[in-house]
Scaffold this motif. Structure first.
Motif, PDB file in Angstrom:
ATOM      1  N   UNK A 401       0.832  -1.203   0.000  1.00 29.28           N
ATOM      2  CA  UNK A 401       0.000   0.000   0.000  1.00 29.28           C
ATOM      3  C   UNK A 401       0.870   1.259   0.000  1.00 29.28           C
ATOM      4  N   UNK A 402       1.949   1.233   0.763  1.00 30.80           N
ATOM      5  CA  UNK A 402       2.862   2.378   0.819  1.00 30.80           C
ATOM      6  C   UNK A 402       3.486   2.654  -0.555  1.00 30.80           C
ATOM      7  N   UNK A 403       3.972   1.602  -1.211  1.00 26.35           N
ATOM      8  CA  UNK A 403       4.571   1.762  -2.531  1.00 26.35           C
ATOM      9  C   UNK A 403       3.537   2.213  -3.562  1.00 26.35           C
ATOM     10  N   UNK A 404       2.314   1.697  -3.428  1.00 24.29           N
ATOM     11  CA  UNK A 404       1.254   2.110  -4.344  1.00 24.29           C
ATOM     12  C   UNK A 404       0.962   3.598  -4.193  1.00 24.29           C
ATOM     13  N   UNK A 405       0.947   4.058  -2.944  1.00 29.87           N
ATOM     14  CA  UNK A 405       0.693   5.478  -2.705  1.00 29.87           C
ATOM     15  C   UNK A 405       1.844   6.342  -3.204  1.00 29.87           C
ATOM     16  N   UNK A 412      -6.510   6.662  -1.832  1.00 30.53           N
ATOM     17  CA  UNK A 412      -6.635   5.668  -0.773  1.00 30.53           C
ATOM     18  C   UNK A 412      -7.816   4.712  -1.020  1.00 30.53           C
ATOM     19  N   UNK A 413      -9.008   5.223  -1.377  1.00 32.75           N
ATOM     20  CA  UNK A 413     -10.119   4.299  -1.652  1.00 32.75           C
ATOM     21  C   UNK A 413      -9.828   3.346  -2.816  1.00 32.75           C
ATOM     22  N   UNK A 414      -9.160   3.853  -3.878  1.00 32.53           N
ATOM     23  CA  UNK A 414      -8.850   2.992  -5.029  1.00 32.53           C
ATOM     24  C   UNK A 414      -7.867   1.894  -4.646  1.00 32.53           C
ATOM     25  N   UNK A 430      -2.120   1.979   7.289  1.00 29.58           N
ATOM     26  CA  UNK A 430      -0.996   1.135   6.863  1.00 29.58           C
ATOM     27  C   UNK A 430       0.147   1.995   6.339  1.00 29.58           C
ATOM     28  N   UNK A 431      -0.160   2.982   5.509  1.00 30.07           N
ATOM     29  CA  UNK A 431       0.881   3.873   4.985  1.00 30.07           C
ATOM     30  C   UNK A 431       1.538   4.667   6.112  1.00 30.07           C
ATOM     31  N   UNK A 432       0.727   5.107   7.060  1.00 29.31           N
ATOM     32  CA  UNK A 432       1.271   5.881   8.177  1.00 29.31           C
ATOM     33  C   UNK A 432       2.205   5.014   9.024  1.00 29.31           C
ATOM     34  N   UNK A 433       1.826   3.750   9.234  1.00 31.72           N
ATOM     35  CA  UNK A 433       2.663   2.849  10.037  1.00 31.72           C
ATOM     36  C   UNK A 433       4.003   2.602   9.351  1.00 31.72           C
ATOM     37  N   UNK A 434       3.980   2.351   8.031  1.00 29.00           N
ATOM     38  CA  UNK A 434       5.226   2.126   7.291  1.00 29.00           C
ATOM     39  C   UNK A 434       6.076   3.390   7.299  1.00 29.00           C
ATOM     40  N   UNK A 435       5.442   4.539   7.136  1.00 26.32           N
ATOM     41  CA  UNK A 435       6.171   5.811   7.120  1.00 26.32           C
ATOM     42  C   UNK A 435       6.861   6.054   8.459  1.00 26.32           C
ATOM     43  N   UNK A 436       6.187   5.734   9.566  1.00 26.51           N
ATOM     44  CA  UNK A 436       6.778   5.924  10.884  1.00 26.51           C
ATOM     45  C   UNK A 436       7.979   5.012  11.083  1.00 26.51           C
ATOM     46  N   UNK A 437       7.864   3.771  10.610  1.00 27.90           N
ATOM     47  CA  UNK A 437       9.001   2.841  10.722  1.00 27.90           C
ATOM     48  C   UNK A 437      10.195   3.382   9.949  1.00 27.90           C
ATOM     49  N   UNK A 438       9.954   3.922   8.771  1.00 25.19           N
ATOM     50  CA  UNK A 438      11.029   4.467   7.950  1.00 25.19           C
ATOM     51  C   UNK A 438      11.655   5.701   8.605  1.00 25.19           C
ATOM     52  N   UNK A 476       8.930  11.264   3.416  1.00 20.71           N
ATOM     53  CA  UNK A 476       8.301  12.578   3.420  1.00 20.71           C
ATOM     54  C   UNK A 476       7.426  12.802   2.180  1.00 20.71           C
ATOM     55  N   UNK A 477       7.714  12.065   1.080  1.00 24.24           N
ATOM     56  CA  UNK A 477       6.974  12.263  -0.166  1.00 24.24           C
ATOM     57  C   UNK A 477       5.629  11.568  -0.176  1.00 24.24           C
ATOM     58  N   UNK A 478       5.398  10.663   0.749  1.00 28.58           N
ATOM     59  CA  UNK A 478       4.186   9.865   0.722  1.00 28.58           C
ATOM     60  C   UNK A 478       3.102  10.524   1.566  1.00 28.58           C
ATOM     61  N   UNK A 479       2.000  10.881   0.922  1.00 29.84           N
ATOM     62  CA  UNK A 479       0.876  11.486   1.626  1.00 29.84           C
ATOM     63  C   UNK A 479       0.154  10.407   2.416  1.00 29.84           C
ATOM     64  N   UNK A 480      -0.049  10.633   3.698  1.00 32.03           N
ATOM     65  CA  UNK A 480      -0.732   9.643   4.539  1.00 32.03           C
ATOM     66  C   UNK A 480      -1.954  10.221   5.199  1.00 32.03           C
ATOM     67  N   UNK A 481      -2.515  11.214   4.628  1.00 26.16           N
ATOM     68  CA  UNK A 481      -3.728  11.787   5.191  1.00 26.16           C
ATOM     69  C   UNK A 481      -4.526  12.460   4.083  1.00 26.16           C
TER      70      UNK A 481
END
Length: 481
Positions: A401-405, A412-414, A430-438, A476-481
């Motif tokens: 999901x993170x890579x897709x975003x 997000x719905x798609x 899910x994207x927010x969790x991966x972003x925090x780990x990174x 930082x490039x991945x929008x999570x909201x």
């Protein structure tokens, strides 16, 4: 005429169901595929690569026999991906497909044994002289040709990897056909990783391991497709390692193909990885423009249908992911032209491919991402669609999901709908969790058959992006909201 076409399709579907059984038909075909029957081929539209490859592996003989029954001709079965079909699937269908694929190796082995499908294929479609060579695949094609001309002399083992639909299977089958023509006395076998596994399971269950060893360890050339299927199967990996060693010790040839580099196949033993990378490992990339044009021209000639240069250019410019996608687009236009009686002009191409082009770029990318991630973590792509929340599946789903975003224009719905009708808030979390780990430099942990495994998620995502041919993304490039 349209009524006749609809009747033929209905008869074709009934013929398939009678051959494979109501359960398999309902699971893999009903509401999940669309058929078009033309003079020289049957076009099968599927929602994604996973469904298409499963049908191609398990039901191709039944499809060909059903087409012959309905049309009295031996038609070619061709596949194309239409993401809009996914909207028609019920939510639980991916769960059912994953469970069916994962839980029934013995059933498949019995079915294949009874049908005689475990024997060496008498004919394979791929031919090396039909393979369109370009910058993206030149090295792989050269290695395949060298092995076919003089096996066991260089490039041993040969390991070809690349995304789905780029020509790996074509090259492997081309090697086998060339071996048959050039070295008719040579003992060779072409088999997929799944078929090898099923035959091994059957041999163990029925006390026929000696016969299994005789079939595989006394070959001059062993050709294995879809090696990533061995992921997460310890007994099969151990058996294949012994088979590999026996063939290699005899100075014989092994050729393999996979969707991923050996080091990126999850749950693959270190012994196998080290043996694979000791030989020639070569990658096939997405075809460049000139290669795409060449593929379309050759395909049009094979169909004996005149396609204008501007139409060829239009298809090549709008379908860039893989060869299968290109051929599917061309076949759709040929079918439309033949059914309507119109010439295949650029306006017809615009009308016929408009919806498909609108959906192709993001969905194809997400399909590739899903495939690469599932292979890395030793899962089936359908596992990411399920409602299961084991540590490994949750991590793999989050990474996908993170890579897709990060690398598609999908919302997000798609993304959620594609990944098994998940709620958009699930994708956001899910994207927010991966972003925090990174961002925090944390180590990702997941389970394997050998126990817990951990790795630097920044490096893992970087490897996956490199494999997919994507530019590296930052958190930082991945929008999570």
């Amino acid at each position: 005429m349209l009524s006749s076409i609809a009747d033929s399709v209905c008869q074709f579907e009934n013929a398939i169901a009678s051959r494979i059984g109501a359960q398999d038909y309902k699971l893999w075909f009903k509401n999940a595929t669309r058929f078009t029957i033309a003079d020289e081929f049957v076009r099968l539209e599927v929602p994604n690569v996973f469904v298409g490859e499963w049908i191609e592996r398990h039901f191709m003989p039944a499809l060909q026999d059903a087409a012959e029954e309905v049309t009295s001709k031996r038609l070619e079965i061709v596949f194309s991906i239409d993401p809009t079909i996914a909207k028609e699937l019920r939510r639980k269908q991916p769960d059912s497909q994953s469970k069916f694929a994962a839980d029934n190796p013995e059933r498949l082995a019995r079915k294949r044994k009874k049908a005689g499908a475990v024997a060496v294929p008498q004919t394979l479609q791929g031919r090396l002289n039909d393979f369109i060579v370009g910058d993206s695949n030149r090295l792989a094609a050269s290695c395949a040709k060298a092995v076919a001309e003089a096996p066991c002399t260089q490039f041993n083992p040969l390991f070809i990897h690349g995304g789905s639909g780029l020509g790996k299977t074509h090259l492997l089958q081309g090697i086998c056909n060339e071996l048959q023509d050039r070295h008719p006395g040579l003992r060779w076998k072409y088999v997929s990783g799944e078929d090898f596994t099923n035959q091994f399971v059957y041999a163990v269950k029925n006390g026929e391991r000696d016969a299994f060893h005789q079939r595989f360890r006394r070959l001059d050339v062993l050709v294995i497709d879809d090696v990533h299927f061995f992921a997460n199967k310890r007994a099969t990996q151990e058996e294949f390692l012994h088979t590999f060693n026996a063939i290699d010790a005899s100075g014989k040839q092994v050729v393999m193909a996979s969707d991923a580099h050996p080091k990126l196949i999850g749950h693959l033993s270190e012994h196998l990885v080290s043996r694979f990378i000791a030989g020639m490992v070569v990658k096939i990339d997405s075809p460049d423009h000139a290669t795409r044009v060449g593929v379309l021209q050759k395909r049009a000639a094979k169909l004996n249908f005149e396609v204008r240069p501007e139409v060829i250019e239009y298809i090549a410019a709008n379908f860039q992911a893989n060869v299968r996608e290109l051929e599917g687009a061309l076949l759709k236009l040929v079918a439309l032209a033949r059914l309507s009686g119109e010439p295949l002009t650029l306006p017809l191409a615009h009308r016929g491919l408009g919806d498909l082009i609108a959906n192709t770029v993001p969905v194809i990318k997400l399909t590739d991402i899903e495939s690469a991630v599932s292979i890395f973590f030793g899962l089936a792509p359908a596992d990411l669609h399920t409602s299961r929340k084991t540590r490994t599946i949750a991590l793999a789903r989050g990474v996908a999901m993170y890579l897709a975003r990060a690398h598609t224009a999908m919302s997000f719905p798609e993304i959620g709908r594609f990944m098994g009708n998940k709620n958009h808030s699930t994708v956001i979390l899910a994207c927010r969790r991966i972003k925090n780990i990174l961002n925090n430099g944390q180590i990702a942990k997941w389970m394997t058959p050998a126990g817990e495994k951990e790795g630097n998620l920044v490096e893992i995502i970087g490897q996956l992006e490199e494999q997919l041919g994507l530019k590296s993304s930052s958190a930082e490039q991945v929008q999570t909201s």
